[in-house]
Motif scaffolding. Structure first.
Motif, PDB file in Angstrom:
ATOM      1  N   LEU A  49     -21.770  50.567  52.829  1.00 29.30           N
ATOM      2  CA  LEU A  49     -21.616  51.401  51.491  1.00 29.30           C
ATOM      3  C   LEU A  49     -20.499  50.393  50.687  1.00 29.30           C
ATOM      4  N   ILE A  50     -20.942  49.817  49.612  1.00 33.08           N
ATOM      5  CA  ILE A  50     -20.153  48.941  48.835  1.00 33.08           C
ATOM      6  C   ILE A  50     -19.290  49.991  47.703  1.00 33.08           C
ATOM      7  N   VAL A  51     -18.071  49.688  47.900  1.00 30.05           N
ATOM      8  CA  VAL A  51     -17.087  50.482  46.860  1.00 30.05           C
ATOM      9  C   VAL A  51     -16.088  49.623  46.090  1.00 30.05           C
ATOM     10  N   PRO A  52     -16.916  49.494  44.883  1.00 34.92           N
ATOM     11  CA  PRO A  52     -15.993  48.507  44.187  1.00 34.92           C
ATOM     12  C   PRO A  52     -14.751  49.330  43.453  1.00 34.92           C
ATOM     13  N   GLY A  53     -13.932  48.581  42.751  1.00 37.53           N
ATOM     14  CA  GLY A  53     -12.884  49.033  42.069  1.00 37.53           C
ATOM     15  C   GLY A  53     -13.391  49.098  40.525  1.00 37.53           C
ATOM     16  N   TRP A  54     -12.364  49.305  39.588  1.00 40.25           N
ATOM     17  CA  TRP A  54     -12.391  49.527  38.367  1.00 40.25           C
ATOM     18  C   TRP A  54     -13.360  48.400  37.545  1.00 40.25           C
ATOM     19  N   SER A  55     -14.107  48.858  36.656  1.00 31.12           N
ATOM     20  CA  SER A  55     -15.490  47.953  36.136  1.00 31.12           C
ATOM     21  C   SER A  55     -16.416  47.618  37.059  1.00 31.12           C
ATOM     22  N   SER A  56     -16.413  48.287  38.251  1.00 29.70           N
ATOM     23  CA  SER A  56     -17.210  47.794  39.121  1.00 29.70           C
ATOM     24  C   SER A  56     -17.328  46.287  39.614  1.00 29.70           C
ATOM     25  N   SER A  57     -18.283  45.663  40.233  1.00 31.11           N
ATOM     26  CA  SER A  57     -17.918  44.278  40.580  1.00 31.11           C
ATOM     27  C   SER A  57     -19.327  43.409  39.825  1.00 31.11           C
ATOM     28  N   GLY A  58     -18.819  42.403  39.119  1.00 35.44           N
ATOM     29  CA  GLY A  58     -19.865  41.563  38.270  1.00 35.44           C
ATOM     30  C   GLY A  58     -20.597  41.147  39.235  1.00 35.44           C
ATOM     31  N   THR A  65     -28.733  46.322  54.521  1.00 41.51           N
ATOM     32  CA  THR A  65     -28.494  47.567  54.862  1.00 41.51           C
ATOM     33  C   THR A  65     -27.159  47.984  53.841  1.00 41.51           C
ATOM     34  N   ALA A  66     -26.996  47.191  52.798  1.00 46.81           N
ATOM     35  CA  ALA A  66     -25.950  47.258  51.912  1.00 46.81           C
ATOM     36  C   ALA A  66     -26.383  47.897  50.801  1.00 46.81           C
ATOM     37  N   ARG A  67     -25.642  48.834  49.997  1.00 49.67           N
ATOM     38  CA  ARG A  67     -25.721  49.756  48.744  1.00 49.67           C
ATOM     39  C   ARG A  67     -24.722  49.912  48.325  1.00 49.67           C
ATOM     40  N   GLN A  94     -18.690  41.266  46.499  1.00 50.82           N
ATOM     41  CA  GLN A  94     -19.591  42.458  46.877  1.00 50.82           C
ATOM     42  C   GLN A  94     -21.024  42.838  46.233  1.00 50.82           C
ATOM     43  N   SER A  95     -21.056  42.149  45.085  1.00 50.12           N
ATOM     44  CA  SER A  95     -22.493  42.059  44.440  1.00 50.12           C
ATOM     45  C   SER A  95     -23.383  41.026  45.230  1.00 50.12           C
ATOM     46  N   ARG A  96     -22.735  40.091  45.841  1.00 52.08           N
ATOM     47  CA  ARG A  96     -23.691  39.174  46.548  1.00 52.08           C
ATOM     48  C   ARG A  96     -24.067  39.831  47.925  1.00 52.08           C
ATOM     49  N   TRP A  97     -22.908  40.501  48.462  1.00 53.45           N
ATOM     50  CA  TRP A  97     -23.096  41.085  49.721  1.00 53.45           C
ATOM     51  C   TRP A  97     -24.380  42.179  49.550  1.00 53.45           C
ATOM     52  N   GLU A  98     -24.342  42.879  48.603  1.00 54.73           N
ATOM     53  CA  GLU A  98     -24.956  44.056  48.109  1.00 54.73           C
ATOM     54  C   GLU A  98     -26.639  43.517  48.016  1.00 54.73           C
ATOM     55  N   ARG A  99     -26.599  42.244  47.556  1.00 55.02           N
ATOM     56  CA  ARG A  99     -28.099  41.483  47.290  1.00 55.02           C
ATOM     57  C   ARG A  99     -28.533  40.948  48.632  1.00 55.02           C
ATOM     58  N   SER A 128     -10.666  34.840  41.110  1.00 56.89           N
ATOM     59  CA  SER A 128      -9.855  33.955  41.756  1.00 56.89           C
ATOM     60  C   SER A 128     -10.702  33.018  42.848  1.00 56.89           C
ATOM     61  N   GLY A 129     -11.957  33.006  42.502  1.00 52.57           N
ATOM     62  CA  GLY A 129     -12.846  32.072  42.920  1.00 52.57           C
ATOM     63  C   GLY A 129     -13.665  32.457  44.244  1.00 52.57           C
ATOM     64  N   HIS A 130     -13.484  34.009  44.451  1.00 51.74           N
ATOM     65  CA  HIS A 130     -14.212  34.397  45.538  1.00 51.74           C
ATOM     66  C   HIS A 130     -15.709  35.145  45.288  1.00 51.74           C
ATOM     67  N   GLY A 131     -16.503  34.244  44.837  1.00 57.18           N
ATOM     68  CA  GLY A 131     -17.759  34.689  44.657  1.00 57.18           C
ATOM     69  C   GLY A 131     -18.467  34.865  45.720  1.00 57.18           C
ATOM     70  N   PRO A 132     -18.965  33.840  46.502  1.00 52.68           N
ATOM     71  CA  PRO A 132     -19.719  33.918  47.778  1.00 52.68           C
ATOM     72  C   PRO A 132     -18.854  34.480  48.933  1.00 52.68           C
ATOM     73  N   TRP A 133     -17.535  34.096  48.995  1.00 52.99           N
ATOM     74  CA  TRP A 133     -16.537  34.237  49.996  1.00 52.99           C
ATOM     75  C   TRP A 133     -17.045  34.264  51.628  1.00 52.99           C
ATOM     76  N   PRO A 134     -17.225  33.007  51.923  1.00 50.07           N
ATOM     77  CA  PRO A 134     -17.660  32.946  53.298  1.00 50.07           C
ATOM     78  C   PRO A 134     -16.703  33.363  54.436  1.00 50.07           C
ATOM     79  N   ASP A 135     -15.463  33.169  54.014  1.00 51.49           N
ATOM     80  CA  ASP A 135     -14.566  33.789  55.115  1.00 51.49           C
ATOM     81  C   ASP A 135     -14.526  35.263  55.288  1.00 51.49           C
ATOM     82  N   GLY A 136     -14.761  35.924  54.028  1.00 52.87           N
ATOM     83  CA  GLY A 136     -14.859  37.320  54.088  1.00 52.87           C
ATOM     84  C   GLY A 136     -16.135  37.828  55.077  1.00 52.87           C
ATOM     85  N   VAL A 137     -17.141  37.167  54.830  1.00 51.42           N
ATOM     86  CA  VAL A 137     -18.448  37.322  55.377  1.00 51.42           C
ATOM     87  C   VAL A 137     -18.041  37.307  57.158  1.00 51.42           C
TER      88      VAL A 137
END
Length: 193
Positions: free
Chosen positions: A9-18, A32-34, A23-28, A172-181
């Motif tokens: 379950l993706i839980v964005p912050g204020w203004s959601s995630s563009g 099993t992400a929503r 987060q949006s990339r992970w959701e796509r 901050s340049g964290h679109g794909p964020w491979p380290d996060g994955v």
């Protein structure tokens, strides 16, 4: 556990995630992400946000892991106070928003969140009834590393210091964020099936 074993379950912050936010990339890309949708991403109301997260958790068929960013982390802290033990398998917390010091935050998209964030303060200081890891930056304008460390300690979260990486968002340049994955995968492997 693997991503296919859990409901993410993706839980964005204020203004959601563009659309370019990690987060949006992970959701796509993670099957099993929503996203936990909120009625108003720009005027967040704590009770409504917490209720939506709890409802989405209870409606899930598999073990649930929350993936929260910024103000979403504050919402998860409030969820942890209310949800019975066993409903959540874990939480991956990224770039917490220090809602108790929101007056020091910069404006975002020309808007100030100071009054909005106050509905989420004070943050609970009890250990979560589920495992969690917190990724925090040493130069995040929304939460100092010292404050992130104090929150992680209070919540029983494992703190991962990510270095000078800003607010871990698209700006901050964290679109794909491979380290996060990779970090998320490592966290899932620590969870019990």
């Amino acid at each position: 556990m693997r991503t296919s074993d859990v409901d993410i379950l993706i839980v964005p912050g204020w203004s959601s995630s563009g659309p370019d936010h990690w987060q949006s990339r992970w959701e796509r890309t993670l099957k099993t992400a929503r996203r936990v949708e909120q009625d108003d991403w720009f005027a967040p109301e704590r009770e409504a946000w917490v209720g939506r997260i709890i409802d989405a958790t209870v409606a899930s068929n598999r073990p649930v892991v929350l993936v929260a960013h910024s103000l979403g982390v504050a919402a998860v802290a409030h969820v942890a106070e209310r949800i019975p033990k066993g409903f959540l398998s874990g939480a991956f917390l990224v770039a917490p928003a220090d809602v108790e010091n929101a007056s020091a935050w910069p404006d975002t998209e020309g808007l100030s969140l100071d009054g909005t964030a106050s509905g989420f303060a004070p943050l609970p200081k009890k250990a979560f009834p589920f495992p969690s890891v917190m990724i925090a930056s040493s130069n995040d304008a929304y939460c100092s590393l010292d404050r992130a460390n104090a929150l992680a300690e209070a919540w029983g979260s494992t703190l991962v210091e990510a270095g000078d990486v800003g607010h871990v968002n698209s700006a901050s340049g964290h679109g794909p964020w491979p380290d996060g994955v990779l970090r998320f995968g490592a966290f899932l492997r620590t969870l019990e099936a």
